[in-house]
Design an enzyme around this catalytic site. Structure first.
Site, mmCIF file in Angstrom:
data_model
loop_
_atom_site.group_PDB
_atom_site.id
_atom_site.type_symbol
_atom_site.label_atom_id
_atom_site.label_comp_id
_atom_site.label_asym_id
_atom_site.label_seq_id
_atom_site.Cartn_x
_atom_site.Cartn_y
_atom_site.Cartn_z
ATOM 1 N N GLY A 63 0.825 -1.201 0.000
ATOM 2 C CA GLY A 63 0.000 0.000 0.000
ATOM 3 C C GLY A 63 0.857 1.247 0.000
ATOM 4 O O GLY A 63 2.001 1.234 -0.451
ATOM 5 N N SER A 64 0.321 2.310 0.553
ATOM 6 C CA SER A 64 0.981 3.607 0.498
ATOM 7 C C SER A 64 2.146 3.690 1.481
ATOM 8 O O SER A 64 2.184 2.984 2.489
ATOM 9 C CB SER A 64 -0.018 4.726 0.802
ATOM 10 O OG SER A 64 -0.385 4.699 2.176
ATOM 11 N N VAL B 176 0.871 4.771 5.087
ATOM 12 C CA VAL B 176 0.338 3.697 5.923
ATOM 13 C C VAL B 176 1.450 2.720 6.289
ATOM 14 O O VAL B 176 1.489 2.190 7.404
ATOM 15 C CB VAL B 176 -0.817 2.983 5.210
ATOM 16 C CG1 VAL B 176 -1.315 1.793 6.025
ATOM 17 C CG2 VAL B 176 -1.974 3.957 4.966
ATOM 18 N N GLY B 177 2.375 2.480 5.360
ATOM 19 C CA GLY B 177 3.502 1.594 5.654
ATOM 20 C C GLY B 177 4.320 2.075 6.830
ATOM 21 O O GLY B 177 4.786 1.267 7.655
ATOM 22 N N GLU C 277 5.733 -3.419 0.964
ATOM 23 C CA GLU C 277 5.856 -3.083 -0.453
ATOM 24 C C GLU C 277 5.021 -1.826 -0.661
ATOM 25 O O GLU C 277 3.788 -1.881 -0.651
ATOM 26 C CB GLU C 277 5.361 -4.244 -1.317
ATOM 27 C CG GLU C 277 5.853 -4.189 -2.754
ATOM 28 C CD GLU C 277 4.987 -3.311 -3.629
ATOM 29 O OE1 GLU C 277 5.436 -2.175 -3.933
ATOM 30 O OE2 GLU C 277 3.884 -3.726 -3.999
ATOM 31 N N CYS D 8 2.191 0.436 -8.319
ATOM 32 C CA CYS D 8 3.316 0.961 -7.540
ATOM 33 C C CYS D 8 4.537 1.138 -8.422
ATOM 34 O O CYS D 8 5.419 1.947 -8.123
ATOM 35 C CB CYS D 8 3.627 0.040 -6.362
ATOM 36 S SG CYS D 8 3.944 -1.668 -6.843
#
Length: 517
Positions: free
Chosen positions: A229-230, A233-234, A251, A285
């Site tokens: 994800g983003s 958020v990571g 990732e 991504c």
């Protein structure tokens, strides 16, 4: 057909939570699924079920677990067309790309079938007599997998397949915007023989998932987190896992550069930029962020690239288009925000308008009814410099920047300077340029005369910097995410031997000896 989607914990459907309608982004009147969203407690119950099931799943020999993975691959292969159609319907990906995504699952299963007969450890010589040393891969335990909507089937398989093969149990939270695809993939896994206690499906939004993950980690129920994800958020997930001394598999986003040297084949470079910048509507991504073109060929490249984008077919994803709709209206709103980053020194190319495609703001050559879905114009922004927000920020959608450089060193600096490090490409006919770019580029994946997008099941996938924490998916490298190394020493000397203390005598040596002359 409208799908009913809900969490399934230890084989039991969970009925708690609010209801979300997952809509076809190419035709918003088409409701693909009615999704019952779970709360944090459901996530915790799923983790408890996974923890209880893990010892028995790990007892099954790895080659046998590999056979379960092989059956999953065959089932996915048999259902390839239907699953691809569901992907296209739920997230708007062109059907050709959806078929490729499903094939990625098949390839992943085929690869990891063999790993069930490997999962190699090593025997290691000891410095002591009558003693043997060994290493073993052991499962990490319970894995929490959280995946995004843009690759709703292939990317989850990169986590689920090796995690299950290695003897772990899983709590999987697919994106709520692709809930029907998530439910379908879980059903295929269960039908392949993965016990329903081993793979637990949680349909939830991000807030409930984060709260449930926090509680499950506090309760010692989760041993490994995988997240796609983003970057934003990571970071939060990394901080949360760090409090429990865990390292997640992350990732994240990308601002992937494509460098065009003056010696490049420009038609090939345009083809690569078109696919990597606008395939999947730029919602990868690995989508192209900025093309950096050497000054001598900048104008010619821009002219050819603009022509290719202007002539590309956009619209109904079932009709052989370059790209279809954005996944959700929130993506379109965010895309409009990206367009506000265009500055007076930029020039915009690529379409008959910018922003949302409508009857009042049409796209020449559009296929379908733009008013029915969430379609946006492809946008090229020329004149990108290192000081621009469009240089630094990931833009998730069909927007590609173009910048200019003079020297190879400047190209490398531009390729690295934004802080992301997922994918990068260089177009050149000079081998020195290719190898030097590979050597100095910070991206985890580098392409030469190929696009920034594209993955193969046996090659490591992942990024550095803002794109991830160095973890890798796919191939044998992902095994380090879902196993832990355990060492064992076996001393059969019949007495206590102390390494580094009980020294074995060496044969005599004459270190002062020198050859004459």
């Amino acid at each position: 057909m409208q799908h009913k989607c809900a969490s399934v914990v230890a084989g039991n459907p969970q009925a708690d939570g609010t209801v979300l309608l997952s809509r076809n982004p190419a035709n918003l009147d088409d409701v693909v699924a009615e999704v019952t969203l779970a709360g944090p407690d459901t996530f915790v119950r799923a983790a408890e079920a996974a923890k209880n099931a893990q010892p028995e799943w790990a007892k099954i020999p790895a080659p046998v677990r590999g056979q379960v993975i092989a059956r999953l691959g065959r089932l996915v292969e048999a259902n390839k067309a239907a699953l691809a159609r569901l992907i296209t319907r739920e997230i708007g990906k062109p059907l050709a790309e959806s078929l490729g995504e499903v094939q990625e699952i098949v390839d992943t299963c085929d690869f990891f079938l063999g790993e069930g007969r490997r999962l190699y450890g090593q025997t290691v010589p000891s410095e002591m007599p009558d003693k043997q040393l060994f290493t073993f891969r052991v499962p990490v335990g319970v894995t929490a997998i959280i995946t995004a909507a843009n690759f709703p089937a292939a990317v989850p398989s990169w986590y689920l397949v090796p995690a299950l093969l290695c003897g772990n149990t899983v709590v999987w939270k697919p994106a709520e915007l692709s809930a029907a695809v998530g439910q379908a993939l879980a059903e295929l896994a269960w039908r392949a023989g993965v016990p329903r206690t081993v793979l637990n499906l949680v349909q939830a939004d991000g807030k409930a998932t984060f709260e449930g993950l926090d509680k499950a980690l506090q309760d010692g129920l989760i041993d490994k987190v995988g997240f796609t994800g983003s970057t934003e958020v990571g970071r939060r997930i990394s901080e949360l896992c760090g409090r429990h001394l865990q390292s997640p598999c992350l990732e994240l986003g990308g601002k992937n550069p494509l460098v065009v040297m003056a010696d490049a084949n420009l038609d090939l470079a345009v083809e690569g930029a078109l696919f990597s910048g606008f395939g999947s509507a730029g919602q990868r991504c690995t989508s192209l962020g900025t093309v950096f073109v050497q000054r001598e060929v900048h104008d010619e490249f821009l002219s050819r690239f603009t022509k290719a984008v202007e002539e590309a077919i956009v619209g109904d994803p079932s009709q052989g288009v370059l790209y279809g709709p954005l996944i959700d209206t929130r993506y379109a709103e965010r895309f409009e925000e990206y367009l506000t980053l265009v500055q007076p020194h930029h020039t915009v190319h690529g379409s008959t308008g910018t922003g949302r495609i409508t009857d009042a703001n049409p796209r020449k050559g559009f296929i379908g009814n733009a008013e029915d879905g969430i379609f946006v114009h492809p946008t090229i922004v020329d004149g990108i410099t290192k000081e621009d927000a469009l240089y630094r920020n990931e833009t998730f959608g069909p927007l590609v920047g173009v910048g200019t450089f003079d020297t190879f060193d400047e190209a490398v600096e531009l390729a690295n300077g934004h802080g992301y490090g997922l994918s990068a490409a260089i177009y050149t006919t000079n081998a020195s340029n290719a190898f030097r770019f590979r050597e100095r580029c910070r991206a985890g994946m580098v392409s030469v005369n190929n696009s920034t997008s594209g993955a193969e099941a046996h090659l490591p996938f992942g990024g550095n910097g803002l794109s991830g924490n160095g973890s890798r998916q796919s191939g044998v490298w992902v095994l380090d995410q879902f196993t832990r190394w355990q060492s064992m020493n076996w001393d059969y000397a019949g007495k206590l031997q102390k390494a580094q203390m009980d020294m074995v005598e060496l044969p005599e040596a004459d270190l002062a000896y020198r050859l004459e002359g």
